[in-house]
Design a protein around this motif. Structure first.
Motif, PDB file in Angstrom:
ATOM      1  N   VAL A 402       0.860  -1.195   0.025  1.00  0.00           N
ATOM      2  CA  VAL A 402      -0.016   0.048   0.058  1.00  0.00           C
ATOM      3  C   VAL A 402       0.827   1.165  -0.009  1.00  0.00           C
ATOM      4  O   VAL A 402       1.735   1.438   0.807  1.00  0.00           O
ATOM      5  N   PHE A 403       0.565   2.253  -0.675  1.00  0.00           N
ATOM      6  CA  PHE A 403       1.269   3.481  -0.938  1.00  0.00           C
ATOM      7  C   PHE A 403       0.361   4.577  -1.175  1.00  0.00           C
ATOM      8  O   PHE A 403      -0.810   4.605  -1.548  1.00  0.00           O
ATOM      9  N   VAL A 404       0.447   5.251   0.232  1.00  0.00           N
ATOM     10  CA  VAL A 404      -0.446   6.355   0.498  1.00  0.00           C
ATOM     11  C   VAL A 404       0.398   7.927   0.299  1.00  0.00           C
ATOM     12  O   VAL A 404       1.124   8.033   1.137  1.00  0.00           O
ATOM     13  N   MET A 405      -0.365   8.632  -0.404  1.00  0.00           N
ATOM     14  CA  MET A 405       0.385   9.841  -0.739  1.00  0.00           C
ATOM     15  C   MET A 405      -0.436  11.247  -0.104  1.00  0.00           C
ATOM     16  O   MET A 405      -1.639  10.782  -0.233  1.00  0.00           O
ATOM     17  N   ASP A 431      -2.757   7.000 -12.087  1.00  0.00           N
ATOM     18  CA  ASP A 431      -2.316   6.059 -13.428  1.00  0.00           C
ATOM     19  C   ASP A 431      -1.479   4.833 -12.719  1.00  0.00           C
ATOM     20  O   ASP A 431      -1.571   3.753 -13.440  1.00  0.00           O
ATOM     21  N   MET A 432      -0.527   4.878 -11.842  1.00  0.00           N
ATOM     22  CA  MET A 432       0.145   3.839 -11.551  1.00  0.00           C
ATOM     23  C   MET A 432      -0.482   2.873 -11.188  1.00  0.00           C
ATOM     24  O   MET A 432      -0.328   1.611 -11.260  1.00  0.00           O
ATOM     25  N   ASN A 433      -1.838   3.123 -10.258  1.00  0.00           N
ATOM     26  CA  ASN A 433      -2.664   2.261  -9.675  1.00  0.00           C
ATOM     27  C   ASN A 433      -3.268   1.384 -10.824  1.00  0.00           C
ATOM     28  O   ASN A 433      -3.736   0.255 -10.326  1.00  0.00           O
ATOM     29  N   LYS A 434      -3.136   1.671 -12.030  1.00  0.00           N
ATOM     30  CA  LYS A 434      -3.889   0.759 -13.186  1.00  0.00           C
ATOM     31  C   LYS A 434      -3.279  -0.410 -13.454  1.00  0.00           C
ATOM     32  O   LYS A 434      -3.849  -1.587 -13.744  1.00  0.00           O
ATOM     33  N   THR A 438       0.549  -2.870  -6.598  1.00  0.00           N
ATOM     34  CA  THR A 438       0.736  -2.050  -5.269  1.00  0.00           C
ATOM     35  C   THR A 438      -0.593  -1.394  -5.338  1.00  0.00           C
ATOM     36  O   THR A 438      -1.200  -0.854  -6.391  1.00  0.00           O
ATOM     37  N   THR A 439      -1.281  -0.918  -4.020  1.00  0.00           N
ATOM     38  CA  THR A 439      -2.525  -0.329  -3.997  1.00  0.00           C
ATOM     39  C   THR A 439      -1.970   1.273  -3.656  1.00  0.00           C
ATOM     40  O   THR A 439      -1.430   1.507  -2.629  1.00  0.00           O
ATOM     41  N   PHE A 440      -2.205   2.125  -4.767  1.00  0.00           N
ATOM     42  CA  PHE A 440      -2.010   3.465  -4.562  1.00  0.00           C
ATOM     43  C   PHE A 440      -3.208   4.344  -4.366  1.00  0.00           C
ATOM     44  O   PHE A 440      -4.346   4.143  -4.842  1.00  0.00           O
ATOM     45  N   ALA A 441      -3.066   5.128  -3.244  1.00  0.00           N
ATOM     46  CA  ALA A 441      -4.037   6.233  -2.969  1.00  0.00           C
ATOM     47  C   ALA A 441      -3.540   7.357  -2.558  1.00  0.00           C
ATOM     48  O   ALA A 441      -2.264   7.390  -2.266  1.00  0.00           O
ATOM     49  N   ALA A 442      -4.112   8.612  -2.573  1.00  0.00           N
ATOM     50  CA  ALA A 442      -3.934   9.740  -2.080  1.00  0.00           C
ATOM     51  C   ALA A 442      -4.880  10.500  -1.066  1.00  0.00           C
ATOM     52  O   ALA A 442      -6.308   9.898  -1.039  1.00  0.00           O
ATOM     53  N   VAL A 443      -4.674  11.185  -0.090  1.00  0.00           N
ATOM     54  CA  VAL A 443      -5.335  11.616   0.780  1.00  0.00           C
ATOM     55  C   VAL A 443      -5.208  13.285   0.858  1.00  0.00           C
ATOM     56  O   VAL A 443      -4.158  13.821   1.159  1.00  0.00           O
ATOM     57  N   ARG A 444      -6.320  14.077   0.672  1.00  0.00           N
ATOM     58  CA  ARG A 444      -6.556  15.353   0.249  1.00  0.00           C
ATOM     59  C   ARG A 444      -7.115  16.186   1.615  1.00  0.00           C
ATOM     60  O   ARG A 444      -8.344  15.558   1.981  1.00  0.00           O
ATOM     61  N   PHE A 445      -6.487  16.971   2.250  1.00  0.00           N
ATOM     62  CA  PHE A 445      -7.260  17.842   3.375  1.00  0.00           C
ATOM     63  C   PHE A 445      -6.337  19.080   3.153  1.00  0.00           C
ATOM     64  O   PHE A 445      -5.487  19.452   2.432  1.00  0.00           O
ATOM     65  N   GLY A 500      -6.299   3.567  -6.196  1.00  0.00           N
ATOM     66  CA  GLY A 500      -6.942   4.649  -7.118  1.00  0.00           C
ATOM     67  C   GLY A 500      -7.429   5.680  -6.654  1.00  0.00           C
ATOM     68  O   GLY A 500      -7.795   6.759  -7.373  1.00  0.00           O
ATOM     69  N   GLU A 501      -7.946   5.525  -5.295  1.00  0.00           N
ATOM     70  CA  GLU A 501      -8.620   6.507  -4.632  1.00  0.00           C
ATOM     71  C   GLU A 501      -7.850   7.783  -4.645  1.00  0.00           C
ATOM     72  O   GLU A 501      -6.628   7.927  -4.061  1.00  0.00           O
TER      73      GLU A 501
END
Length: 615
Positions: A402-405, A431-434, A438-445, A500-501
């Motif tokens: 899991v990769f969380v940005m 794009d990389m998650n496609k 690895t499960t790629f996701a980002a968190v926006r706050f 991809g979220e």
């Protein structure tokens, strides 16, 4: 009263009671006419009775207890001590030639419990009786007559009597909005009214300090109370919640001063601790930007989840050393490895991922200062875009699960280079998650209180210097969240990630920067616009009046957590993205970088475009 004298007085009183009780019991048993025979028997046994009773009381710790704080446990101790001593006396009496009647012994047992109990109750109740006021005493009003308020009142009552000559906090009463609590007594003090009565009560009862004892209170309520306190020249303190009280051992009342977080307080974040713990337990976890505000708090919270090993990756050796030292002291059984490296150094990053093979990666390393990045867009592109790409590709290459940005609200309809580069980083992750395992996701706050480079430390310095406080625009608003709250939601989002979220955190309502500055001035005991002036300097390059967490087109999907959503994002055009990244690598000037970012992110509006639209 001297402790030795107090102890001697208590022993003598107990001795008098236990020596007198047999006569009282005999008077009741013989209806007031004790025969000369039983009178002699009782008189003969009094010294032994006193010795056995007091010896048993001592063995039960009677004279090591603070009876003015007595409770149900102490009552059981009294019953137990009297019962044991009565049993001993009964056995000895049965072995004598002239035993004392069992009826007298039974009545003596009961009367001793009552009389000894009454003396302790008097000691307990006297502790809550109104004391005379000294010129140094502080009149205290507690807001909240619930469990926390009762805890505070009890702690105030426990102040050492010796302190009273030097001045102590004296409880005037309570305020509570519950109708059924009005005019009720709690620890000898009355509920004097409701929140709307605060100023009247402060003035009438000469209140000098207010203690806020409602853990779940919202920020708006706190701001209203603070405003009333300032008008009435009254101090405001915050009581610890019950959990904090228990952790501290409950020995002393640890009140604290008002903090900015209290004024922005929202309902506490409820994490699915089981899910987060399962996500991180026994895992190899790597945090980039581990020395930063968010990165270091992520490390603190991750360390408490029992990972197998925690890698602290950052470019600044001092900040990494600081968080490493803190964690090693607190989590001595945790394996921690610091890694000093720039995320743009692809060779070193790949070597680290090859050797460490982290299972979970939190990517918090980024340039975040909007005005600085406007002047150095090449640095923002290099770090925020290509640094993210380097770390993400290494995660993909070496089997990270899991990769969380960590992203930002400034990536939404960006008007700054920083925001545009973070939106590009989101596109890379999507794009990389496609194609990756690895499960790629980002968190926006949005903004986090107290983070490095935020407006809060600047305001604090300006207020300490006597002003003026610099405000870019009187109507500017921002979303705010505390660092621990934001970090905990990032961990929760990581546990929820399917791939991809772009997760969006519930930031509550946006807050006016001017209102926040006024609150900070009030916390410092000063009056906005009077003691501290404001200087309006205008928006800086790349800044917005209002930040957004979503575009109008995006919208959100709910997740299993009430404060976390996922943005409905369009699919990434891989060919267009790769072309744009190549162009950015080849860009020869700042203006060329701006043009390429505008091409890749149609919603990006550089400051020049904003000015043109406004003119």
């Amino acid at each position: 009263m001297n402790n030795a004298i107090r102890l001697l007085s208590m022993v003598l009183l107990d001795g008098f009671i236990v020596g007198t009780v047999p006569y009282i019991a005999a008077l009741i048993r013989f209806e007031g006419a004790i025969s000369e025979f039983y009178n002699s028997v009782i008189l003969y046994t009094i010294p032994l009775t006193i010795f056995i009773r007091l010896g048993t009381f001592y063995a039960f710790g009677f004279y090591n207890r603070l009876w003015r704080y007595a409770g149900a446990k102490e009552l059981l101790v009294i019953v137990g001590a009297v019962t044991v001593s009565s049993a001993i006396i009964a056995v000895i009496s049965a072995l004598t030639v002239y035993p004392i009647p069992k009826s007298i012994q039974l009545m003596s047992w009961f009367i001793n419990i009552v009389f000894i109990g009454i003396t302790r109750v008097i000691a307990h109740v006297s502790n809550f009786m109104p004391q005379g006021w000294s010129e140094h005493d502080i009149g205290v009003l507690i807001i909240g007559a619930g469990d926390t308020g009762a805890m505070v009142a009890r702690a105030l009552s426990r102040q050492d009597l010796a302190m009273r000559r030097n001045g102590i906090r004296k409880l005037v009463g309570f305020i509570d909005d519950e109708p059924y609590k009005q005019n009720r007594l709690l620890f000898g003090a009355k509920v004097l009214g409701k929140r709307s009565d605060l100023r009247r009560i402060i003035s009438k009862h000469n209140v000098q300090e207010i203690i806020l004892a409602i853990p779940s209170i919202n920020g708006e309520f706190v701001r209203e109370i603070l405003a009333d306190c300032r008008k009435e020249r009254c101090r405001l303190k915050i009581a610890p919640n019950l959990d904090e009280w228990i952790k501290s051992g409950g020995k002393t009342l640890q009140l604290r001063s008002l903090q900015l977080e209290d004024l922005l307080r929202r309902s506490p974040v409820e994490l699915n601790m089981g899910q987060v713990a399962e996500f991180l337990k026994d895992k190899s976890v790597l945090v980039t930007g581990a020395g930063g505000s968010i990165g270091s708090e992520l490390c603190r919270q991750i360390a408490s989840m029992s990972p197998r090993i925690l890698y602290l990756l950052g470019k600044g050796e001092n900040s990494i050393y600081a968080i490493e030292s803190e964690l090693r002291e607190k989590y001595q059984d945790l394996t921690i490895e610091p890694l000093i490296v720039d995320v743009r150094d692809s060779k070193r990053i790949n070597l680290i991922f090859s050797r460490c093979a982290p299972q979970v990666v939190f990517h918090a390393a980024a340039h975040k200062h909007v005005p600085l990045m406007e002047k150095q867009p090449d640095e923002a592109v290099s770090n925020n875009i290509f640094g993210t790409k380097t770390v993400a590709e290494a995660a993909d290459r070496f089997g990270t699960e899991v990769f969380v940005m960590i992203s930002t609200d400034k990536a939404v309809n960006p008007t700054s280079v920083m925001g545009a580069t973070k939106r590009m980083a989101e596109l890379i992750i999507q794009d990389m998650n496609k194609t990756s395992r690895t499960t790629f996701a980002a968190v926006r706050f949005g903004n986090v209180l107290g983070s490095r480079g935020s407006v809060i430390p600047l305001f604090q310095k300006q207020i300490a210097a006597g002003g003026p406080v610099t405000i870019t625009h009187p109507d500017m608003k921002r979303y705010f969240m505390t660092i621990p709250e934001a970090s905990s939601l990032v961990l929760q989002a990581g546990a929820l990630a399917q791939g991809g979220e772009v997760f969006v955190l519930d930031m509550g309502e946006p807050v006016k920067i001017l209102d926040m500055a006024c609150s900070m001035i009030q916390i410092a005991g000063l009056i906005p616009h009077v003691d501290i002036k404001f200087d309006y300097i205008g928006l800086r390059p790349g800044e917005k009046l209002f930040e957004e967490l979503l575009t109008a087109e995006e919208g959100v999907n709910v997740t299993k957590h009430e404060k976390i959503y996922t943005a409905k994002l369009k699919n990434v055009d891989r060919q267009n993205l790769q072309k744009g990244l190549t162009l950015l690598q080849q860009a020869a000037s700042f203006s060329e970088i701006i043009q390429i970012l505008s091409y890749l992110i149609p919603s990006y509006r550089p400051p020049a475009m904003v000015k043109e639209a406004a003119s």
